[in-house]
Scaffold this motif. Structure first.
Motif, PDB file in Angstrom:
ATOM      1  N   ALA A   1       0.830  -1.207   0.000  1.00 25.88           N
ATOM      2  CA  ALA A   1       0.000   0.000   0.000  1.00 25.88           C
ATOM      3  C   ALA A   1       0.866   1.260   0.000  1.00 25.88           C
ATOM      4  N   GLU A   2       1.930   1.249   0.797  1.00 26.80           N
ATOM      5  CA  GLU A   2       2.835   2.405   0.833  1.00 26.80           C
ATOM      6  C   GLU A   2       3.532   2.596  -0.505  1.00 26.80           C
ATOM      7  N   ARG A   3       4.015   1.499  -1.076  1.00 20.77           N
ATOM      8  CA  ARG A   3       4.720   1.613  -2.366  1.00 20.77           C
ATOM      9  C   ARG A   3       3.779   2.111  -3.458  1.00 20.77           C
ATOM     10  N   ALA A   4       2.546   1.623  -3.462  1.00 17.16           N
ATOM     11  CA  ALA A   4       1.584   2.072  -4.471  1.00 17.16           C
ATOM     12  C   ALA A   4       1.262   3.553  -4.288  1.00 17.16           C
ATOM     13  N   PHE A   5       1.114   3.981  -3.046  1.00 18.54           N
ATOM     14  CA  PHE A   5       0.794   5.388  -2.768  1.00 18.54           C
ATOM     15  C   PHE A   5       1.908   6.317  -3.245  1.00 18.54           C
ATOM     16  N   TYR A   6       3.143   6.033  -2.828  1.00 11.34           N
ATOM     17  CA  TYR A   6       4.245   6.921  -3.179  1.00 11.34           C
ATOM     18  C   TYR A   6       4.568   6.873  -4.675  1.00 11.34           C
ATOM     19  N   ALA A   7       4.406   5.719  -5.298  1.00  7.42           N
ATOM     20  CA  ALA A   7       4.630   5.632  -6.748  1.00  7.42           C
ATOM     21  C   ALA A   7       3.614   6.496  -7.493  1.00  7.42           C
ATOM     22  N   THR A   8       2.349   6.405  -7.095  1.00  3.06           N
ATOM     23  CA  THR A   8       1.299   7.179  -7.746  1.00  3.06           C
ATOM     24  C   THR A   8       1.520   8.674  -7.551  1.00  3.06           C
ATOM     25  N   GLU A   9       1.850   9.077  -6.316  1.00  2.00           N
ATOM     26  CA  GLU A   9       2.077  10.497  -6.028  1.00  2.00           C
ATOM     27  C   GLU A   9       3.294  11.022  -6.779  1.00  2.00           C
ATOM     28  N   ALA A  10       4.363  10.220  -6.830  1.00  2.00           N
ATOM     29  CA  ALA A  10       5.590  10.658  -7.506  1.00  2.00           C
ATOM     30  C   ALA A  10       5.356  10.879  -8.994  1.00  2.00           C
ATOM     31  N   VAL A  11       4.560   9.993  -9.604  1.00  2.00           N
ATOM     32  CA  VAL A  11       4.252  10.144 -11.031  1.00  2.00           C
ATOM     33  C   VAL A  11       3.352  11.354 -11.250  1.00  2.00           C
ATOM     34  N   ARG A  12       2.319  11.484 -10.425  1.00  2.00           N
ATOM     35  CA  ARG A  12       1.340  12.564 -10.607  1.00  2.00           C
ATOM     36  C   ARG A  12       1.942  13.938 -10.354  1.00  2.00           C
ATOM     37  N   GLU A  13       2.820  14.043  -9.341  1.00  2.00           N
ATOM     38  CA  GLU A  13       3.372  15.343  -8.975  1.00  2.00           C
ATOM     39  C   GLU A  13       4.754  15.596  -9.565  1.00  2.00           C
ATOM     40  N   GLY A  14       5.336  14.595 -10.236  1.00  2.00           N
ATOM     41  CA  GLY A  14       6.647  14.788 -10.834  1.00  2.00           C
ATOM     42  C   GLY A  14       7.750  14.978  -9.817  1.00  2.00           C
ATOM     43  N   TRP A  15       7.723  14.200  -8.740  1.00  2.00           N
ATOM     44  CA  TRP A  15       8.711  14.354  -7.674  1.00  2.00           C
ATOM     45  C   TRP A  15      10.115  14.000  -8.135  1.00  2.00           C
ATOM     46  N   SER A  16      11.090  14.744  -7.620  1.00  2.00           N
ATOM     47  CA  SER A  16      12.485  14.359  -7.758  1.00  2.00           C
ATOM     48  C   SER A  16      12.784  13.244  -6.756  1.00  2.00           C
ATOM     49  N   ARG A  17      13.971  12.666  -6.867  1.00  2.00           N
ATOM     50  CA  ARG A  17      14.332  11.607  -5.920  1.00  2.00           C
ATOM     51  C   ARG A  17      14.417  12.148  -4.492  1.00  2.00           C
ATOM     52  N   ASP A  18      14.985  13.363  -4.342  1.00  2.00           N
ATOM     53  CA  ASP A  18      15.079  13.966  -3.012  1.00  2.00           C
ATOM     54  C   ASP A  18      13.698  14.241  -2.430  1.00  2.00           C
ATOM     55  N   ARG A  19      12.785  14.713  -3.280  1.00  2.00           N
ATOM     56  CA  ARG A  19      11.437  14.997  -2.793  1.00  2.00           C
ATOM     57  C   ARG A  19      10.730  13.711  -2.371  1.00  2.00           C
ATOM     58  N   LEU A  20      10.926  12.643  -3.104  1.00  2.00           N
ATOM     59  CA  LEU A  20      10.353  11.350  -2.739  1.00  2.00           C
ATOM     60  C   LEU A  20      10.862  10.907  -1.379  1.00  2.00           C
ATOM     61  N   GLN A  21      12.173  11.015  -1.162  1.00  2.00           N
ATOM     62  CA  GLN A  21      12.740  10.602   0.119  1.00  2.00           C
ATOM     63  C   GLN A  21      12.219  11.475   1.259  1.00  2.00           C
ATOM     64  N   SER A  22      12.044  12.773   1.005  1.00  2.00           N
ATOM     65  CA  SER A  22      11.522  13.673   2.041  1.00  2.00           C
ATOM     66  C   SER A  22      10.095  13.298   2.410  1.00  2.00           C
ATOM     67  N   CYS A  23       9.274  13.008   1.406  1.00  2.00           N
ATOM     68  CA  CYS A  23       7.875  12.652   1.675  1.00  2.00           C
ATOM     69  C   CYS A  23       7.770  11.344   2.447  1.00  2.00           C
ATOM     70  N   ILE A  24       8.663  10.409   2.158  1.00  2.00           N
ATOM     71  CA  ILE A  24       8.674   9.148   2.912  1.00  2.00           C
ATOM     72  C   ILE A  24       9.087   9.405   4.353  1.00  2.00           C
ATOM     73  N   ALA A  25      10.142  10.225   4.529  1.00  2.00           N
ATOM     74  CA  ALA A  25      10.622  10.535   5.875  1.00  2.00           C
ATOM     75  C   ALA A  25       9.565  11.278   6.690  1.00  2.00           C
ATOM     76  N   GLU A  26       8.752  12.099   6.010  1.00  6.02           N
ATOM     77  CA  GLU A  26       7.715  12.874   6.692  1.00  6.02           C
ATOM     78  C   GLU A  26       6.400  12.111   6.823  1.00  6.02           C
ATOM     79  N   GLU A  27       6.395  10.843   6.412  1.00  2.00           N
ATOM     80  CA  GLU A  27       5.235   9.952   6.554  1.00  2.00           C
ATOM     81  C   GLU A  27       3.982  10.531   5.889  1.00  2.00           C
ATOM     82  N   LEU A  28       4.146  10.999   4.665  1.00  2.54           N
ATOM     83  CA  LEU A  28       3.011  11.557   3.936  1.00  2.54           C
ATOM     84  C   LEU A  28       1.902  10.528   3.761  1.00  2.54           C
ATOM     85  N   PHE A  29       2.255   9.272   3.637  1.00  2.00           N
ATOM     86  CA  PHE A  29       1.281   8.191   3.462  1.00  2.00           C
ATOM     87  C   PHE A  29       0.254   8.183   4.591  1.00  2.00           C
TER      88      PHE A  29
END
Length: 367
Positions: A135-163
């Motif tokens: 569920a977490e992987r699907a959420f972050y993959a979908t958000e990263a594609v939709r919002e065009g996240w960079s790798r750093d932004r992806l790591q920040s969102c994971i660290a901040e528990e956006l899920f």
């Protein structure tokens, strides 16, 4: 000499700007956009094929390993042989082959139609190494594609528990916006991570507002894609009486104004009433009915009683949500390192005294 003149006369020069038709600029802009779009589609197609190839390699390794029971030494040999066979092809290191095998295990079904296939390989390795559930992987993959996240932004969102935080705010959206509740819910979070603010533990609402405005770029990043800042202490005048909204935003995707009220203490039922009033006032005085949807209200507080908040939200026909925030505060140890008011006054006096002495020296020298 004449031959040189003839060759010059035969050279075709580009048309001068004055001779171009008025629509030429639009044509050039459209062609540039078409070229850029084609390049982007080509890059995405190449990336998808690469990711699909990696998944296929991982599947082959995984199936053979499960059938034969061999270990990592075979992977090391595979890495060496593949690099020899394809010297110009990057990505065949032992570590990458292990990631490919993990990808085939993580996504056992072909991934070409899944959001993860649209991500760069570096993003995918982060999803596999940092996250534990599908569920977490699907959420972050979908958000990263939709919002065009960079790798750093992806790591920040994971660290901040956006899920766990996105769409988690208590709201009445399902009652007030039955057709678009989930879309609107997606723009809320609980809590809002304001750790970039270094506030005293007993900070006031004005101090919180001042700090957010001073760090507006980071606050907009925390709010999420689509928010545009309209103003702070935004004035609304009704029958010669002025009311002021803490923070007013406009959400470009939802085409809605968003009123944000800040409370550095527990939220009370009367705060919801004031928030609903502000949203109604923005609808009447600011919103363009032909362009904008109804205004949203978000109450961001230090903490709230969920049962009381749910009851307060249920009594309003205005779309509202309530969320908490966490802010970085100065610990007693940090405060102990800061100078006291007396020390600051003493330093200021010495500096001012030194400046006076300097000016005196200059005057003496001039005389």
């Amino acid at each position: 000499m004449s031959s040189k003149n003839e060759s010059k006369s035969q050279t075709k020069l580009p048309a001068q700007a004055g001779a171009l038709p008025s629509w030429y600029g639009d044509l050039l802009s459209d062609i540039k956009q078409a070229v850029d779009s084609a390049r982007l589609r080509a890059q995405r197609a190449v990336n998808t094929e690469l990711v699909q190839m990696y998944w296929e390699i991982g599947r082959l390794i995984l199936e053979r390993q499960q059938a034969e029971g061999w270990g990592t030494k075979v992977v090391e040999r595979l890495a060496a042989d593949l690099r020899t066979t394809f010297p110009n092809q990057r990505g065949f290191s032992r570590r990458n082959l292990m990631y490919m095998q993990q990808m085939a295990r993580t996504w056992p079904e072909p991934i070409v139609q899944q959001p993860v296939a649209q991500l760069p390989w570096g993003h995918i390795t982060i999803l596999m190494s940092r996250l534990k559930t599908d569920a977490e992987r699907a959420f972050y993959a979908t958000e990263a594609v939709r919002e065009g996240w960079s790798r750093d932004r992806l790591q920040s969102c994971i660290a901040e528990e956006l899920f766990l935080r996105k769409g988690a705010a208590s709201s009445n959206f399902h009652a007030t916006l039955p057709e678009g509740a989930e879309t609107v819910e997606d723009i809320t979070k609980d809590p809002y991570r304001l750790d970039f603010l270094t506030l005293d533990e007993l900070h006031s609402e004005r101090e919180l507002e001042d700090a957010l405005v001073a760090q507006m770029i980071r606050f907009l990043t925390e709010l999420g894609v689509g928010f545009a800042f309209v103003g702070r202490q935004y004035p609304l005048v009704l029958d010669d009486r002025e009311y002021r909204i803490d923070l007013l935003f406009y959400h470009l995707k939802l085409r809605r104004y968003v009123v944000i009220e800040l409370k550095t203490r527990e939220a009370h039922p009367e705060h919801f009433g004031m928030l609903a009033f502000y949203a109604a006032a923005v609808d009447e005085l600011v919103r363009d009915p032909e362009r904008d949807e109804g205004t949203l209200g978000i109450l961001i507080c230090k903490h709230h009683n969920k049962a009381a908040s749910r009851l307060a939200l249920s009594t309003s026909n205005r779309p509202m949500a309530v969320s908490t925030y966490s802010a970085g505060s100065l610990t007693p140890e940090m405060r102990a390192l800061l100078p006291s008011e007396e020390e600051l006054s003493r330093v200021a006096a010495s500096v001012l005294g030194g400046e006076s002495a300097d000016h005196g020296d200059v005057q003496d020298a001039a005389s």
